[in-house]
Design an enzyme around this catalytic site. Structure first.
Site, short mmCIF file in Angstrom:
data_model
loop_
_atom_site.label_atom_id
_atom_site.label_comp_id
_atom_site.label_asym_id
_atom_site.label_seq_id
_atom_site.Cartn_x
_atom_site.Cartn_y
_atom_site.Cartn_z
N SER A 131 -2.00 -3.22 -13.29
CA SER A 131 -2.54 -2.42 -14.40
C SER A 131 -1.87 -2.84 -15.69
O SER A 131 -0.78 -3.44 -15.67
CB SER A 131 -2.25 -0.94 -14.14
N TYR A 144 3.68 6.33 -12.51
CA TYR A 144 2.60 5.36 -12.30
C TYR A 144 3.05 3.99 -12.80
O TYR A 144 2.88 2.98 -12.10
CB TYR A 144 1.33 5.83 -13.02
N1 LIG Z 1 -9.70 2.70 -13.05
C1 LIG Z 1 -8.79 2.32 -13.92
O1 LIG Z 1 -8.80 2.72 -15.11
C2 LIG Z 1 -7.70 1.36 -13.48
C3 LIG Z 1 -7.00 0.68 -14.48
C4 LIG Z 1 -5.98 -0.20 -14.12
C5 LIG Z 1 -5.67 -0.38 -12.79
N2 LIG Z 1 -6.36 0.30 -11.84
C6 LIG Z 1 -5.97 0.08 -10.44
O2 LIG Z 1 -7.08 -0.43 -9.72
C7 LIG Z 1 -6.97 -0.03 -8.36
C8 LIG Z 1 -8.30 0.57 -7.90
O3 LIG Z 1 -8.59 1.68 -8.74
P1 LIG Z 1 -10.06 2.28 -8.88
O4 LIG Z 1 -10.25 2.55 -10.32
O5 LIG Z 1 -11.06 1.45 -8.16
O6 LIG Z 1 -9.82 3.69 -8.12
P2 LIG Z 1 -10.82 4.60 -7.24
O7 LIG Z 1 -12.22 4.44 -7.67
O8 LIG Z 1 -10.19 5.96 -7.26
O9 LIG Z 1 -10.67 3.97 -5.78
C9 LIG Z 1 -9.41 4.00 -5.13
C10 LIG Z 1 -9.56 3.35 -3.77
O10 LIG Z 1 -8.28 3.38 -3.13
C11 LIG Z 1 -8.42 3.97 -1.84
N3 LIG Z 1 -7.21 4.66 -1.46
C12 LIG Z 1 -6.55 5.64 -2.14
N4 LIG Z 1 -5.46 6.03 -1.46
C13 LIG Z 1 -5.43 5.26 -0.33
C14 LIG Z 1 -4.55 5.18 0.78
N5 LIG Z 1 -3.48 5.98 0.89
N6 LIG Z 1 -4.84 4.29 1.76
C15 LIG Z 1 -5.92 3.49 1.68
N7 LIG Z 1 -6.78 3.51 0.65
C16 LIG Z 1 -6.54 4.40 -0.33
C17 LIG Z 1 -9.65 4.90 -1.95
O11 LIG Z 1 -10.31 5.06 -0.70
P3 LIG Z 1 -10.14 6.33 0.26
O12 LIG Z 1 -10.12 7.55 -0.61
O13 LIG Z 1 -11.33 6.23 1.16
O14 LIG Z 1 -8.86 6.11 0.98
C18 LIG Z 1 -10.55 4.08 -2.87
O15 LIG Z 1 -11.28 3.15 -2.13
C19 LIG Z 1 -5.78 0.94 -8.27
O16 LIG Z 1 -4.66 0.25 -7.77
C20 LIG Z 1 -5.55 1.35 -9.71
O17 LIG Z 1 -4.19 1.66 -9.95
C21 LIG Z 1 -7.37 1.16 -12.15
#
Ligand SMILES: NC(=O)c1ccc[n+]([C@@H]2O[C@H](COP(=O)([O-])OP(=O)(O)OC[C@H]3O[C@@H](n4cnc5c(N)ncnc54)[C@H](OP(=O)(O)O)[C@@H]3O)[C@@H](O)[C@H]2O)c1
Length: 233
Positions: A131, A144
């Site tokens: 991130s 975070y």
């Molecule tokens: N969205 C943003 O603004 C943003 C920005 C920078 C970085 N990121 C990073 O990008 C990555 C993905 O984020 P996203 O935006 O796609 O989030 P999201 O839409 O909330 O999806 C999160 C995913 O992680 C899985 N997950 C959560 N806890 C888990 C666990 N304990 N074990 C296995 N799977 C788990 C969830 O599936 P289940 O609930 O089915 O387990 C889901 O598939 C993260 O690492 C986040 O920090 C996001």
């Protein structure tokens, strides 16, 4: 570039960025091992999917072993699963502190630890979904940030260790992406901000870009920010 015959393990693949990465890899011909607590297979073929919490090393090892057994090895691991909780440092609950460190940081260590034995001897890629919060300290996101700086450090260190094995390690560091995550607790986001953010597909295309570079070089880190966000401060 086609990824026919390549096999990728993607964590957090049930929705958001992980689902977009999984779909694009699949479109390019890759076989998939998908990990999320819901065990969603996204309705795709050539997939091993099972409920898997990335805090559980044994579950990740079982998923990676089953994926490697079915497809003959693993070429790509995308450590993407992550959670966020924001607010003043002292206001974060013990549950939130532990969840962010355990899922984001230990979960990434465990994911790579489980996949790597199946990647040695093949030219592969480790991609960590870190991130912007892994590149600079953001107020009200301290824990975070700690988890994301940890991911960045892990991946940089592994780059030094795995290069001699022909394995490339890349940190992908997005700013705001319009997923469920962006609406998570404490950050004060509302649905109003979503149109100004990047899409999960934008980030997935960058992941694919990194993977598709010629093997003579590697992308160590890539930072992407929506036009609505400043780069610093
Ligand atoms: N969205 C943003 O603004 C943003 C920005 C920078 C970085 N990121 C990073 O990008 C990555 C993905 O984020 P996203 O935006 O796609 O989030 P999201 O839409 O909330 O999806 C999160 C995913 O992680 C899985 N997950 C959560 N806890 C888990 C666990 N304990 N074990 C296995 N799977 C788990 C969830 O599936 P289940 O609930 O089915 O387990 C889901 O598939 C993260 O690492 C986040 O920090 C996001």
């Amino acid at each position: 570039m086609k990824l026919d015959g390549k096999t990728a393990v993607v964590t957090g693949a049930s929705r958001g960025i992980g689902a977009a990465v999984a779909r694009m890899l699949h479109e390019r011909g890759a076989n998939l091992g998908l990990a999320s607590r819901s065990g969603n297979d996204l309705g795709l073929e050539r997939v091993v999917a099972r409920p898997c919490d990335v805090r559980d090393l044994e579950a990740l090892v079982a998923l990676c072993d089953a994926t490697a057994e079915r497809f003959g090895g693993i070429d790509i691991v995308v450590a993407n699963a992550g959670v966020g909780a924001y607010g003043p440092f002292l206001d974060l609950s013990r549950e939130h502190l532990d969840e962010m460190l355990d899922v984001n940081l230990k979960g990434t260590v465990y994911t790579i630890r489980a996949a790597l034995p199946h990647m040695l001897g093949r030219e592969g890629d480790v991609i960590t979904l870190a991130s912007e919060a892994g590149r600079r300290g953001l107020p009200y996101e301290a824990v975070y940030c700690a988890s994301k700086f940890g991911q960045v450090g892990l991946t940089r260190a592994l780059d030094g260790e795995l290069r001699e094995h022909g394995i490339r390690c890349t940190n992908v560091c997005p700013g705001g992406v319009a997923t469920d995550f962006a609406l998570d607790d404490g950050r004060g986001r509302t649905a109003d901000v979503l149109p100004g953010m990047m899409t999960a597909e934008d980030v997935a295309e960058v992941v694919l870009f990194c993977l598709e570079r010629p093997r003579r070089f590697r992308m160590l880190e890539t930072a992407l920010r929506p036009m609505t966000e400043a780069s610093w401060g």
